[in-house]
Design an enzyme around this catalytic site. Structure first.
Site, PDB file in Angstrom:
ATOM      1  N   GLY A 136      45.571  27.524  54.597  1.00 21.50           N
ATOM      2  CA  GLY A 136      45.469  28.517  55.660  1.00 21.50           C
ATOM      3  C   GLY A 136      44.447  28.091  56.699  1.00 21.50           C
ATOM      4  N   ARG A 153      39.087  54.499  60.372  1.00 22.55           N
ATOM      5  CA  ARG A 153      40.539  54.396  60.466  1.00 22.55           C
ATOM      6  C   ARG A 153      41.267  55.273  59.459  1.00 22.55           C
ATOM      7  NH1 ARG A 153      41.153  47.838  61.540  1.00 22.55           N
ATOM      8  NH2 ARG A 153      40.403  47.942  63.684  1.00 22.55           N
ATOM      9  N   ARG A 179      38.456  49.257  55.559  1.00 24.38           N
ATOM     10  CA  ARG A 179      37.682  48.339  56.407  1.00 24.38           C
ATOM     11  C   ARG A 179      37.353  48.995  57.740  1.00 24.38           C
ATOM     12  NH1 ARG A 179      38.918  45.147  60.498  1.00 24.38           N
ATOM     13  NH2 ARG A 179      41.178  45.231  60.195  1.00 24.38           N
ATOM     14  N   GLY A 193      39.951  29.879  57.326  1.00 25.98           N
ATOM     15  CA  GLY A 193      40.312  28.516  56.984  1.00 25.98           C
ATOM     16  C   GLY A 193      39.858  27.496  58.014  1.00 25.98           C
TER      17      GLY A 193
END
Length: 662
Positions: free
Chosen positions: A39, A334, A460, A44
Site C-alpha cells: 500500500g 461525526r 474517529r 505506506g
C-alpha cells in the site's frame, strides 16, 4: 496473550522514554535488511520514503497504476495538529483528550497521546515538502474547526488536503526510488503473507505472495519485515465513500494466518455525504466535514413538508443540532451528527425525493461574510445583492472546489439552494490489532494507518485520518521497526524456493483456480451489493441482537452462493479485473460475518455503534464501561469460527465519562 508493549511511566513521557531506550540499527546493517510495504497511500508512501532515506532496502507494492491513485487523495477537509496557532487554548493534551473522548473511550491512551505529540512535527515536515496549506493574509498557516472540538486546529489545502499531502509523500517516495533505495511495484496485489520459523521455532512473517495484475503471474518476495498500509474496509458495505478498489484483502490474508483483528465492527459513519440517488450507484461521494464550519444543518419543523427550502421561513425550520447540542452546535462529532440526521429522517422530517436527506445551508454564511467584506472595502449601506456577491466570493475561496463537485453530481447550485446530505459509511476504526510498536500478533508483520485499529476508538474525529497515516509512517515506524530489526541483522535473505514460499504460492494459485472453475450465473457485483445491503440494514448505524443474528445466517448463506454460483469471465494468466474483484469480495463476505459477530458481542452503544437495546432516556448512546471497556481482538480459528481475546483499556488520565456535547 495480548501484550500491548506499552512503556511504563508517565503518559506524556512514554514516547520520549521509548525513543531513548529502543534498539537501533547502524547504517551499514540497514543496507542488509529488506522491508516490504503493502500500500502506498499516506501511511505506506511516508513509511517507504522514510525507511528508504534511513538506508533500508524497501520494496513497495500497490494495486493501482501509481501511488498517487491511493484513496488518501479523497480526504478533503484537513489534518489536525496541536500547534495552537490560533492561541485559542489548544495543546497536546487537549488534542489527546478530544481524540479519546471523541472515540467514546475505546482507544488506547498511550497510542493516542503519542499521536497528539507528533502531530506538530507532521505539519513542519509537510510544509518543508512544499504542501500548499492555506495561509492567512500575513502568511501564517490557516486553521479551521472540525467536529468534536472547541478549538481551531485543522490545517487544510482548500478541499483537497489529502491529495496535496499524498503528493508530498509521493515525491519523497519517488526520490527514494530514483536513488535506488525503494523498488516500486505498481499493479501488484498482495494475496498472502509467508510465514517461516526461525531457529527458535517462532513463526515470523518473512515475505508475501503477490499477483501481477497485468499478466496474472504470481510472484514471491522476501522481507525481514512486512508493513501492511492497505487502508480500510468500508467497501464491505458496497456503498461507501471509499474508492472502488479499496479492499480488505491484505489485512484479511494476514488475519487468516494468525494476525488478530481488532474491533472489526467499528465503522465511521460520515454525516455529510451526498445522498443515495438510486440502485444504479456503486459508490457515494463525501462532502467535507469542513462545510460544517459555516453551513447550518436543518429540516422543516413540519413532517412531510415538500416546499422548496427557499419557501420555508426561518421560524418553520428546525436547526436540530443547534437545538440539541448548543455547546457544539453543527460541530458535534461525526457519530452524533449522523445519528441525529437519521433520527430526523426516520421521524418523517427528511427532505428531497427520497426523504433520506437533510439540508446543509450556506445562506447565512454568505450574508455574514458579505457584510464583513463590505466593511473591509468601506462600502456603506450595501444592498442585499452586493452583500451576496462578496459573500459568495469568500465562500468560493474557502470551499469552491467542494461546491463545484456537489453541483456536478447533483445538478444543483449550492450557492443558490441548500445542499442535501445524509450519513454514509466512510472510515473504519477497526483493523488489525497492533501493539504500541504497531506490530500485529505475528512477529515481523506491522500494520499502519487505517489498516490498524489503534488510535480512534469507536469514532474517529474529523481530520485525524491524515494525521495518523503520516504519524505512523514518518515518525513512529522508523523507531519501532528498528527495535525489532536490530535482532534480525544476522538473518540472511531466505531463498524464494523455501518450502514456505512454495506452499503459500500453491495455496494462492489453488484458490484462484477454484474461483475460476465455479462458472456460475451471478456476477461478483450483484453478490457484493447483496452483502452491502445486509451489512447496512443490520450492522450499520443502528443494530440489535435479532438483526445481527439474522445477518450472520444470511451472510453464511451468501458465502455458499458465492462459492457455488459466482461467474467470473476471462482467464487467469491475463489482466482480469473481475477476478481481482472476486478475490476481494470473497474476503469481504468473511469479514462481514466477523463484523456482525463482533457487533453482537458488544452489547453497548458507543461512538457510531448504536445498539438499540442500550440507550439513555433521551435516545443517546449508552456506553457500558463495566463490561465492555476493552478492545475486541479476534483470532481466526477456521471457517466461521473465531476466538475472542480482550485487551483491557486502562484510563489513567482521561477518565471515562458519559459524553456530552450540550
Amino acid at each position: 496473550m495480548l501484550n500491548s508493549r506499552i512503556p511504563a511511566g508517565q503518559l506524556d513521557l512514554k514516547w520520549t522514554d521509548y525513543k531513548g531506550h529502543c534498539k537501533l540499527v547502524n547504517p551499514a546493517n540497514k543496507r542488509k535488511l529488506e522491508i516490504i510495504i503493502i500500500g502506498t497511500g499516506l501511511a505506506g508512501a511516508s513509511a517507504a520514503a522514510t525507511l528508504g532515506e534511513l538506508g533500508y532496502k524497501v520494496k513497495a507494492f500497490c494495486f493501482q497504476d501509481s501511488p498517487r491513485r491511493a484513496h488518501s487523495i479523497a480526504a478533503q477537509g484537513g489534518i489536525n495538529a496541536a500547534k495552537n496557532y490560533q492561541n485559542d487554548g489548544d495543546s497536546v493534551f487537549r488534542l489527546f483528550y478530544d481524540t479519546i473522548k471523541g472515540g467514546d473511550y475505546r482507544a488506547r491512551e498511550a497510542n493516542v497521546h503519542r499521536l497528539a505529540e507528533v502531530s506538530a512535527n507532521i505539519i513542519d515536515q509537510c510544509v518543508a515538502q512544499g504542501v500548499p496549506f492555506a495561509r492567512e493574509y500575513g502568511g501564517l498557516l490557516s486553521n479551521r474547526s472540525f467536529g468534536g472540538t472547541q478549538v481551531q486546529r485543522t490545517f487544510y489545502a482548500a478541499g483537497q488536503t489529502g491529495q496535496q499531502l499524498l503528493i508530498g509523500a509521493y515525491q519523497q517516495l519517488e526520490r527514494q526510488v530514483s536513488l535506488g533505495n525503494v523498488t516500486m511495484y505498481t499493479r501488484h496485489e498482495m494475496l498472502d503473507i509467508v510465514m517461516v520459523k526461525d531457529d527458535k521455532g517462532v513463526d515470523k512473517c518473512r515475505g508475501v505472495i503477490v499477483r501481477n495484475l497485468i499478466t496474472g503471474e504470481l510472484e514471491r518476495h522476501f522481507g525481514h519485515a512486512v508493513l501492511l498500509c492497505s487502508g480500510g474496509y468500508g467497501n464491505v458495505f458496497y456503498l461507501s465513500t471509499n474508492a472502488m478498489g479499496s479492499n480488505v484483502t491484505a489485512a484479511w490474508k494476514a488475519h487468516r494466518k494468525g494476525a488478530y483483528f481488532g474491533n472489526p465492527c467499528y465503522t465511521q459513519i460520515h454525516p455529510t455525504c451526498i445522498p443515495v440517488s438510486g440502485d444504479h450507484q456503486s459508490k457515494l461521494t463525501l462532502m467535507s466535514e469542513s462545510l460544517r464550519n459555516d453551513g447550518r444543518i436543518w429540516v422543516p419543523k413540519k413532517q412531510g413538508d415538500n416546499r422548496k427550502p427557499s419557501d420555508i421561513p426561518e421560524e418553520e425550520r428546525d436547526y436540530y443540532l443547534e437545538r440539541r447540542y448548543p455547546a457544539f452546535g453543527n460541530l458535534v462529532p461525526r457519530d452524533v451528527a449522523s445519528r441525529a440526521a437519521k433520527e430526523r429522517c426516520d421521524a418523517g422530517y427528511g427532505v428531497g425525493s427520497s426523504k433520506q436527506a437533510v439540508y446543509l445551508d450556506y445562506a447565512a454564511a454568505i450574508v455574514r461574510y458579505g457584510k464583513i467584506e463590505c466593511g473591509k472595502l468601506g462600502i456603506d449601506n450595501p444592498s442585499a445583492e452586493v452583500i451576496r456577491k462578496h459573500g459568495v466570493d469568500v465562500v468560493k475561496e474557502k470551499y469552491g472546489n467542494l461546491f463545484d463537485m456537489y453541483e456536478k453530481i447533483t445538478g444543483e447550485n449550492p450557492y443558490e439552494v441548500p445542499m442535501r446530505i445524509y450519513p454514509a459509511v466512510h472510515y473504519t476504526m477497526g483493523g488489525l490489532w497492533v501493539d504500541y510498536e504497531l506490530m500485529t500478533s505475528i512477529p515481523g508483520l506491522y500494520a499502519l494507518g487505517e489498516a490498524n485499529f489503534s488510535d480512534h476508538g469507536a469514532n474517529r474525529l474529523g481530520a485525524s485520518a491524515l494525521m495518523q497515516g503520516l504519524a505512523d509512517g514518518y515518525f513512529v515506524i522508523p523507531y519501532t521497526i528498528g527495535n525489532y530489526l536490530a535482532d534480525e541483522i544476522a538473518t540472511k535473505p531466505i531463498s524464494l524456493d523455501h518450502p514456505a514460499f512454495v506452499e503459500t504460492e500453491k495455496a494462492v494459485r489453488d484458490r484462484i483456480e477454484k474461483l475460476m472453475s465455479i462458472k456460475g450465473t451471478q456476477s461478483v457485483e450483484s453478490l457484493h451489493k447483496r452483502l452491502g445491503k445486509i451489512m447496512w440494514d443490520k450492522c450499520g448505524m443502528a443494530r440489535n441482537e435479532q438483526g445481527l443474528k439474522e445477518a450472520i445466517v444470511e451472510i453464511q448463506q451468501l458465502k455458499k452462493e458465492f462459492w457455488s454460483d459466482v461467474r467470473i469471465p476471462g482467464g487467469i494468466n491475463e489482466m482480469n479485473p473481475e477476478l481481482d474483484k472476486a478475490n476481494r469480495v470473497a474476503d469481504f463476505i468473511e469479514l462481514g460475518e466477523l463484523m456482525c459477530k463482533d457487533a453482537l458481542n458488544r452489547k453497548e452503544s458507543c461512538g457510531g455503534h448504536f445498539r438499540e437495546e442500550s440507550q439513555t432516556d433521551e435516545g443517546e448512546a449508552q456506553r457500558d464501561d463495566v463490561n465492555f471497556k476493552y478492545v475486541s481482538a479476534w483470532e481466526f480459528k477456521g471457517e466461521s469460527e473465531w476466538q475472542l481475546h480482550k485487551e483491557e483499556l486502562n484510563f489513567e488520565v482521561a477518565k471515562p465519562t458519559q459524553r456530552s456535547y450540550k
